[in-house]
Write an enzyme that holds these catalytic residues in place. Structure first.
Site, short mmCIF file in Angstrom:
data_model
loop_
_atom_site.label_atom_id
_atom_site.label_comp_id
_atom_site.label_asym_id
_atom_site.label_seq_id
_atom_site.Cartn_x
_atom_site.Cartn_y
_atom_site.Cartn_z
N ARG A 165 0.83 -1.22 0.00
CA ARG A 165 0.00 0.00 0.00
C ARG A 165 0.87 1.27 0.00
NH1 ARG A 165 -3.04 -3.68 -0.83
NH2 ARG A 165 -5.16 -3.94 -0.04
N SER A 239 -10.83 -0.92 2.86
CA SER A 239 -10.15 -1.06 4.16
C SER A 239 -9.73 0.33 4.65
CB SER A 239 -8.87 -1.89 4.02
OG SER A 239 -9.16 -3.18 3.53
N GLU A 335 -5.21 3.68 6.14
CA GLU A 335 -4.83 3.46 4.74
C GLU A 335 -5.45 4.54 3.85
OE1 GLU A 335 -6.70 1.83 1.57
OE2 GLU A 335 -5.86 -0.17 1.85
P1 FAD Z 1 -8.82 8.51 -5.46
O1 FAD Z 1 -9.53 8.14 -4.22
O2 FAD Z 1 -9.46 9.50 -6.36
O3 FAD Z 1 -7.35 9.03 -5.09
C1 FAD Z 1 -6.53 8.29 -4.22
C2 FAD Z 1 -5.19 9.03 -4.05
O4 FAD Z 1 -4.51 9.09 -5.30
C3 FAD Z 1 -5.36 10.50 -3.63
O5 FAD Z 1 -4.26 10.84 -2.83
C4 FAD Z 1 -5.34 11.25 -4.95
O6 FAD Z 1 -4.91 12.58 -4.78
C5 FAD Z 1 -4.32 10.44 -5.73
N1 FAD Z 1 -4.55 10.42 -7.19
C6 FAD Z 1 -5.65 9.96 -7.83
N2 FAD Z 1 -5.46 10.02 -9.17
C7 FAD Z 1 -4.23 10.57 -9.38
C8 FAD Z 1 -3.47 10.89 -10.54
N3 FAD Z 1 -3.94 10.68 -11.77
N4 FAD Z 1 -2.23 11.43 -10.38
C9 FAD Z 1 -1.74 11.64 -9.13
N5 FAD Z 1 -2.42 11.36 -7.99
C10 FAD Z 1 -3.64 10.82 -8.11
N6 FAD Z 1 -7.68 -0.84 -2.64
C11 FAD Z 1 -6.84 -1.90 -2.75
O7 FAD Z 1 -5.62 -1.72 -2.87
N7 FAD Z 1 -7.31 -3.17 -2.72
C12 FAD Z 1 -8.62 -3.45 -2.60
O8 FAD Z 1 -9.01 -4.62 -2.58
C13 FAD Z 1 -9.54 -2.37 -2.48
N8 FAD Z 1 -10.85 -2.59 -2.31
C14 FAD Z 1 -11.71 -1.55 -2.19
C15 FAD Z 1 -13.08 -1.83 -2.01
C16 FAD Z 1 -14.00 -0.80 -1.89
C17 FAD Z 1 -15.46 -1.12 -1.73
C18 FAD Z 1 -13.55 0.55 -1.95
C19 FAD Z 1 -14.53 1.68 -1.86
C20 FAD Z 1 -12.18 0.83 -2.10
C21 FAD Z 1 -11.26 -0.21 -2.22
N9 FAD Z 1 -9.88 0.01 -2.36
C22 FAD Z 1 -9.02 -1.04 -2.51
C23 FAD Z 1 -9.34 1.39 -2.34
C24 FAD Z 1 -9.41 2.12 -3.70
O9 FAD Z 1 -10.38 1.55 -4.54
C25 FAD Z 1 -8.06 2.11 -4.42
O10 FAD Z 1 -7.08 2.71 -3.62
C26 FAD Z 1 -8.13 2.85 -5.78
O11 FAD Z 1 -6.93 2.67 -6.48
C27 FAD Z 1 -8.39 4.34 -5.62
O12 FAD Z 1 -8.63 4.85 -6.91
P2 FAD Z 1 -9.37 6.24 -7.11
O13 FAD Z 1 -9.29 6.58 -8.57
O14 FAD Z 1 -10.73 6.20 -6.55
O15 FAD Z 1 -8.44 7.20 -6.27
N1 EPU Z 2 -11.10 -10.95 9.68
C1 EPU Z 2 -11.85 -11.09 10.83
N2 EPU Z 2 -12.88 -10.22 11.03
C2 EPU Z 2 -13.18 -9.22 10.14
C3 EPU Z 2 -12.40 -9.08 8.98
C4 EPU Z 2 -11.36 -9.96 8.78
O1 EPU Z 2 -11.62 -11.96 11.63
O2 EPU Z 2 -14.14 -8.48 10.42
C5 EPU Z 2 -9.99 -11.89 9.47
C6 EPU Z 2 -10.45 -13.20 8.85
O3 EPU Z 2 -9.77 -14.24 9.49
C7 EPU Z 2 -9.94 -13.15 7.44
C8 EPU Z 2 -8.72 -12.26 7.55
O4 EPU Z 2 -9.04 -11.35 8.61
O5 EPU Z 2 -9.62 -14.42 6.97
C9 EPU Z 2 -8.43 -11.48 6.28
O6 EPU Z 2 -9.63 -10.84 5.84
P1 EPU Z 2 -9.87 -10.52 4.29
O7 EPU Z 2 -9.56 -11.72 3.46
O8 EPU Z 2 -11.23 -9.92 4.16
O9 EPU Z 2 -8.78 -9.47 3.95
P2 EPU Z 2 -8.22 -8.19 4.74
O10 EPU Z 2 -6.86 -8.52 5.23
O11 EPU Z 2 -9.20 -7.71 5.75
C10 EPU Z 2 -7.02 -7.22 2.67
C11 EPU Z 2 -6.93 -5.91 1.96
C12 EPU Z 2 -8.13 -5.72 1.06
C13 EPU Z 2 -8.16 -6.83 0.04
C14 EPU Z 2 -8.24 -8.16 0.78
C15 EPU Z 2 -8.15 -9.35 -0.16
C16 EPU Z 2 -5.63 -4.41 3.34
C17 EPU Z 2 -5.63 -3.24 4.23
N3 EPU Z 2 -6.81 -4.82 2.90
O12 EPU Z 2 -8.13 -7.15 3.54
O13 EPU Z 2 -7.98 -4.47 0.38
O14 EPU Z 2 -9.27 -6.70 -0.84
O15 EPU Z 2 -7.15 -8.27 1.71
O16 EPU Z 2 -6.86 -9.49 -0.63
O17 EPU Z 2 -4.57 -4.95 3.03
C18 EPU Z 2 -8.48 -2.14 0.52
O18 EPU Z 2 -7.26 -1.93 0.53
O19 EPU Z 2 -9.31 -1.20 0.52
C19 EPU Z 2 -8.98 -3.51 0.50
C20 EPU Z 2 -10.28 -3.81 0.56
#
Ligand code: FAD
Ligand code: EPU
Length: 339
Positions: A165, A239, A335
């Site tokens: 991240r 997250s 994050e």
């Molecule tokens: P924004 O929120 O618009 O911007 C994020 C940051 O990047 C800000 O600091 C912004 O200023 C900067 N930025 C954006 N675009 C540019 C650009 N073109 N040039 C320079 N800076 C820029 N993230 C994960 O890593 N893994 C996941 O599994 C994951 N799951 C998610 C699930 C949900 C339901 C949600 C809501 C979010 C999740 N995220 C996850 C977080 C998010 O989706 C990612 O970080 C995504 O890449 C953000 O993209 P965005 O375009 O919305 O960025």
């Molecule tokens: N868990 C719990 N309780 C909860 C949530 C999680 O006990 O309420 C435990 C469970 O044991 C589970 C483990 O945590 O097996 C891991 O949970 P999960 O697989 O949902 O993944 P996570 O570690 O919570 C991370 C990323 C996610 C990404 C998933 C899948 C971070 C901060 N988050 O979540 O990214 O989608 O793994 O790879 O690393 C994001 O960055 O926004 C994001 C959603």
């Protein structure tokens, strides 16, 4: 034509659905728009915030400055051989749309990253990752404009200094580059990555034996939909905290007190802890305060449950941090980008 609007609501532009206003707002549809913006007094004198899909941001107050929304579109094949292909996507392309396009062409490597909200341009910012893959694994290069003079710079993977991240764009180059495109090195031969246990269980539940990359994408989508809130219905930014890393000694001590601790060994000898588990153990799943809440299906996600303010979400995150620290002596790190 570049259009700068004043006093614009950012509610439609952040997936938390938080109301906040910015002083100025510009949408960039071409590189020429950015060149024109660079010459304006507003650009020269304002604080700036680059925006993609707004899915990793929390507005805790109005933004006193210029919001620059990246709408650059286009996908192109840069080069290919029998085995690999380099595909470049403009920063304003929707991430999941781009992933689906690659799957349709049978270009392999991004399928585990299905259904992550946001735009391509933000994907390198925090080296997005899910289900055993991070973009650093398939990243080729990116193009960015220097925000001081508009000059183009190409970054290779080493120069981005990707971590969990993390990238240079969140640290030493913060706010210094406007990312305009990202290119990925994808494989023409499917090499499925199903190391993340839940993918195999989901494929089994779907009764699929010879999985394709489309099947892996569908499995990832099903897993995500079962626990992550859909931002269209419930405001959130995924997250809210990172999974914390602790030393071997701290891990052993925690394991002695909390046998069920969920953790993963890291190559450097440390351990990563599941922050969602830590938060759940504090009894916070579903906990709500001032309309902000801990998601009841995934404790690592904070939600806008009842039309709350960004301040309420931020305060809730502080409460969660404190509770986890009091119980486990582990400091969580946010994050989501706090504005
Ligand atoms: P924004 O929120 O618009 O911007 C994020 C940051 O990047 C800000 O600091 C912004 O200023 C900067 N930025 C954006 N675009 C540019 C650009 N073109 N040039 C320079 N800076 C820029 N993230 C994960 O890593 N893994 C996941 O599994 C994951 N799951 C998610 C699930 C949900 C339901 C949600 C809501 C979010 C999740 N995220 C996850 C977080 C998010 O989706 C990612 O970080 C995504 O890449 C953000 O993209 P965005 O375009 O919305 O960025
Ligand atoms: N868990 C719990 N309780 C909860 C949530 C999680 O006990 O309420 C435990 C469970 O044991 C589970 C483990 O945590 O097996 C891991 O949970 P999960 O697989 O949902 O993944 P996570 O570690 O919570 C991370 C990323 C996610 C990404 C998933 C899948 C971070 C901060 N988050 O979540 O990214 O989608 O793994 O790879 O690393 C994001 O960055 O926004 C994001 C959603």
């Amino acid at each position: 034509m570049l259009d700068i609007r004043n006093n614009v609501s950012l509610k439609p532009f952040n997936t938390f659905g938080i109301e906040a206003f910015c002083t100025h707002f510009a949408e960039i549809n071409s590189i020429d728009d950015f060149s024109a913006l660079l010459k304006t007094e507003i650009y020269k004198t304002s604080a700036k915030l680059f925006l993609g899909g707004g899915s990793n941001l929390l507005f805790t107050k109005d933004f006193n400055g210029l919001v620059i929304k990246n709408n650059l579109k286009g996908i192109e094949i840069v080069s290919e051989n029998e085995d690999e292909i380099i595909v470049k996507a403009a920063a304003g392309e929707n991430w999941h749309g781009f992933v689906l396009w690659c799957i349709e062409q049978n270009f392999c490597g991004l399928e585990n990253l299905s259904l992550i909200p946001g735009c391509v341009g933000a994907s390198p910012m925090q080296n997005i990752g899910a289900y055993g893959v991070e973009i650093k694994d398939v990243f080729n290069s990116l193009e960015a404009l220097n925000t001081a003079n508009g000059e183009l710079r190409v970054f290779n993977a080493a120069e981005c200094e990707f971590g969990y991240r993390e990238s240079v764009f969140k640290t030493k180059y913060k706010d210094q580059f406007f990312i305009i495109s990202v290119s990925f090195k994808l494989s023409k031969h499917p090499k499925l990555n199903t190391t993340y246990g839940a993918i195999n269980s989901e494929l089994e539940a779907m009764k699929i034996s010879n999985a394709t990359i489309k099947d892996v994408s569908n499995a990832v989508i099903a897993i995500r939909q079962s626990k992550l809130p859909n931002p269209v219905e419930t405001g959130n930014a995924g997250s809210f905290f990172k999974n914390p890393e602790v030393s071997k000694e701290k891990h052993e001590a925690l394991k002695r007190s909390f046998e069920a601790l969920v953790s993963y060994p890291l190559p450097n000898g440390n351990f990563k802890l599941a922050a969602g588990w830590l938060i759940e153990q504090c009894g916070l799943k579903g906990f709500e305060k001032d309309g902000a809440a801990v998601h009841s299906k995934q404790a690592l996600v904070l939600i806008n449950k009842n039309n709350c303010t960004g301040k309420a979400v931020f305060e809730l995150s502080g409460y969660v941090l404190q509770k986890v620290f009091d119980k486990f002596g582990v400091a969580l790190e946010r994050e989501v980008n706090i504005i």
